[in-house]
Design a protein around this motif. Structure first.
Motif, PDB file in Angstrom:
ATOM      1  N   SER A   1       0.713  -1.481   0.031  1.00 57.94           N
ATOM      2  CA  SER A   1      -0.158  -0.098   0.082  1.00 57.94           C
ATOM      3  C   SER A   1       0.918   1.078  -0.090  1.00 57.94           C
ATOM      4  O   SER A   1       1.783   1.334   0.763  1.00 57.94           O
ATOM      5  CB  SER A   1      -0.838  -0.078   1.218  1.00 57.94           C
ATOM      6  OG  SER A   1      -1.781  -1.068   1.257  1.00 57.94           O
TER       7      SER A   1
ATOM      8  N   GLN B   1       2.213   2.481  -2.837  1.00 57.72           N
ATOM      9  CA  GLN B   1       3.210   2.228  -3.829  1.00 57.72           C
ATOM     10  C   GLN B   1       2.503   2.852  -5.130  1.00 57.72           C
ATOM     11  O   GLN B   1       1.597   2.367  -5.604  1.00 57.72           O
ATOM     12  CB  GLN B   1       3.668   0.781  -4.306  1.00 57.72           C
ATOM     13  CG  GLN B   1       4.413   0.611  -5.433  1.00 57.72           C
ATOM     14  CD  GLN B   1       5.550   1.510  -5.442  1.00 57.72           C
ATOM     15  OE1 GLN B   1       5.724   2.508  -6.098  1.00 57.72           O
ATOM     16  NE2 GLN B   1       6.824   1.108  -4.616  1.00 57.72           N
ATOM     17  N   HIS B   2       3.053   3.943  -5.666  1.00 58.20           N
ATOM     18  CA  HIS B   2       2.702   4.876  -6.623  1.00 58.20           C
ATOM     19  C   HIS B   2       3.352   4.817  -7.868  1.00 58.20           C
ATOM     20  O   HIS B   2       2.778   5.643  -8.783  1.00 58.20           O
ATOM     21  CB  HIS B   2       2.212   6.030  -6.179  1.00 58.20           C
ATOM     22  CG  HIS B   2       1.435   6.392  -4.966  1.00 58.20           C
ATOM     23  ND1 HIS B   2       1.457   7.315  -4.010  1.00 58.20           N
ATOM     24  CD2 HIS B   2       0.145   5.391  -4.772  1.00 58.20           C
ATOM     25  CE1 HIS B   2       0.335   7.075  -3.202  1.00 58.20           C
ATOM     26  NE2 HIS B   2      -0.118   5.987  -3.474  1.00 58.20           N
TER      27      HIS B   2
ATOM     28  N   THR C   1      -4.553   2.514  -7.296  1.00 58.12           N
ATOM     29  CA  THR C   1      -4.144   1.410  -6.233  1.00 58.12           C
ATOM     30  C   THR C   1      -5.065   0.325  -5.742  1.00 58.12           C
ATOM     31  O   THR C   1      -6.348   0.643  -5.897  1.00 58.12           O
ATOM     32  CB  THR C   1      -3.363   2.222  -5.319  1.00 58.12           C
ATOM     33  OG1 THR C   1      -4.427   2.576  -4.336  1.00 58.12           O
ATOM     34  CG2 THR C   1      -2.334   3.176  -5.842  1.00 58.12           C
ATOM     35  N   GLU C   2      -4.636  -0.615  -5.032  1.00 64.15           N
ATOM     36  CA  GLU C   2      -5.538  -1.494  -4.224  1.00 64.15           C
ATOM     37  C   GLU C   2      -6.338  -0.834  -3.114  1.00 64.15           C
ATOM     38  O   GLU C   2      -7.177  -1.340  -2.759  1.00 64.15           O
ATOM     39  CB  GLU C   2      -4.780  -2.630  -3.489  1.00 64.15           C
ATOM     40  CG  GLU C   2      -3.714  -2.100  -2.398  1.00 64.15           C
ATOM     41  CD  GLU C   2      -3.053  -3.289  -1.793  1.00 64.15           C
ATOM     42  OE1 GLU C   2      -3.088  -4.538  -2.301  1.00 64.15           O
ATOM     43  OE2 GLU C   2      -2.267  -3.032  -1.055  1.00 64.15           O
TER      44      GLU C   2
ATOM     45  N   GLN D   1       2.357  -4.662  -8.638  1.00 65.99           N
ATOM     46  CA  GLN D   1       2.364  -3.333  -8.159  1.00 65.99           C
ATOM     47  C   GLN D   1       0.840  -3.289  -7.573  1.00 65.99           C
ATOM     48  O   GLN D   1       0.580  -2.237  -6.801  1.00 65.99           O
ATOM     49  CB  GLN D   1       2.505  -2.331  -8.957  1.00 65.99           C
ATOM     50  CG  GLN D   1       4.023  -2.096  -9.592  1.00 65.99           C
ATOM     51  CD  GLN D   1       4.603  -1.492  -8.302  1.00 65.99           C
ATOM     52  OE1 GLN D   1       5.378  -2.395  -7.640  1.00 65.99           O
ATOM     53  NE2 GLN D   1       4.942  -0.153  -8.196  1.00 65.99           N
ATOM     54  N   SER D   2       0.220  -4.363  -7.651  1.00 69.64           N
ATOM     55  CA  SER D   2      -1.225  -4.086  -7.208  1.00 69.64           C
ATOM     56  C   SER D   2      -2.103  -3.096  -7.816  1.00 69.64           C
ATOM     57  O   SER D   2      -2.920  -2.349  -6.987  1.00 69.64           O
ATOM     58  CB  SER D   2      -1.425  -4.397  -5.618  1.00 69.64           C
ATOM     59  OG  SER D   2      -0.831  -5.320  -5.380  1.00 69.64           O
ATOM     60  N   HIS D   3      -1.798  -2.730  -9.155  1.00 71.87           N
ATOM     61  CA  HIS D   3      -2.468  -1.482  -9.630  1.00 71.87           C
ATOM     62  C   HIS D   3      -3.687  -2.126 -10.792  1.00 71.87           C
ATOM     63  O   HIS D   3      -3.538  -3.148 -11.288  1.00 71.87           O
ATOM     64  CB  HIS D   3      -1.547  -0.635 -10.356  1.00 71.87           C
ATOM     65  CG  HIS D   3      -0.649   0.044  -9.417  1.00 71.87           C
ATOM     66  ND1 HIS D   3       0.322   0.920 -10.009  1.00 71.87           N
ATOM     67  CD2 HIS D   3      -0.603   0.359  -8.049  1.00 71.87           C
ATOM     68  CE1 HIS D   3       1.007   1.257  -8.873  1.00 71.87           C
ATOM     69  NE2 HIS D   3       0.354   1.123  -7.887  1.00 71.87           N
TER      70      HIS D   3
END
Length: 280
Positions: free
Chosen positions: A100, A102-103, A125-126, A250-252
């Protein structure tokens, strides 16, 4: 760690010259002679002055901050390995991946988004933080990238900001709130009680009675339907389909919104493309 000014300068020049205008959504023009992108183009993509960026390429600038490095890595469309290398050259430790907050958006997702000028789309993001939008995405929902702190997350805004809920059909509010809470609960379980997701939960429990009631249901596994009903201040209700593309590292998510051809919502999207984002 100490900054490697020469290595940093050489790496920046190499990556700038390897990028073409179409790689970053810029027009090529008919009289381009520069190999790759111009310094002023990269500076604009990185949200910094041309002079500052040029000094980095000449190995004569100050040590860039972590925030500057993050902006440069995104502007140059670096992958995660290249981004981490850039951090080390600048004398910083690379940021953790896949957590969380991470952009850094992958070049692949950026390339897809850059080609969606005529379609509402966003990368999130998540935690539902909007990192980038297409022009039509801004026209549909307004600019969602400028929020700071907890308000970056749509889950936080959903339970604390009436204007956010007003963008969606009132009949969908109750279910959407349950889905947002369910997703946040799953993220906390995945990231841990020391995560930023858990911090958002603590804030919402303190600030929103509605969130507390939904949170107490302990629901997990709820998912958004592909159908989305937005309420736009100028064109009214739009019934759209949402398709998603995930970057698992990246959980994007890249979210793309479309309307059925020939439908009223399709006509409204065409109108939005003319109106633009000024009223959103």
């Amino acid at each position: 760690m100490t900054v490697d000014r020469t290595g940093l300068a050489e790496f920046l020049r190499n990556r700038r010259e390897a990028l073409q205008p179409e790689d970053v959504g810029l027009p090529r023009g008919q009289r381009r002679r520069t190999e790759g992108l111009r310094r002023e183009e990269v500076a604009a993509l990185c949200h910094m002055s041309t002079d500052y960026y040029a000094r980095l390429e000449r190995a004569s600038g100050p040590q860039p901050s972590e925030q500057m490095i993050a902006s440069i890595a995104q502007g140059l469309h670096l992958n995660l390995q290249e981004r981490d290398h850039l951090y080390r050259l600048a004398g910083h430790s690379p940021r953790a991946r896949g957590v969380s907050g991470q952009h850094h958006i992958s070049p692949g997702l950026l390339r897809v988004l850059d080609r969606l000028d005529d379609t509402p789309a966003e990368i999130v993001t998540e935690l539902g933080e909007t990192l980038r939008q297409s022009p039509m995405g801004v026209a549909l929902t307004g600019d969602l990238t400028g929020y700071q702190g907890p308000a970056r997350s749509i889950t936080y805004r959903w339970f604390t900001d009436p204007a956010t809920r007003a963008r969606y059909a009132p009949a969908d509010h109750e279910q959407l709130g349950r889905v947002f809470a369910s997703g946040l609960r799953e993220t906390v379980a995945r990231r841990g009680r020391d995560s930023y997701a858990a911090h958002l939960v603590d804030l919402l429990l303190a600030e929103s009675a509605t969130f507390r009631a939904v949170w107490d249901r302990h629901e997990v596994g709820l998912r958004f339907t592909t159908g989305k009903r937005f309420v736009h201040p100028e064109v009214g209700l739009l019934e759209l389909e949402c398709q998603s593309l995930i970057d698992p590292e990246q959980s994007h998510l890249l979210l793309v919104y479309t309307a059925t051809p020939g439908s009223e919502s399709h006509q409204k999207l065409a109108l939005l493309s003319v109106i633009g984002s000024g009223v959103a």
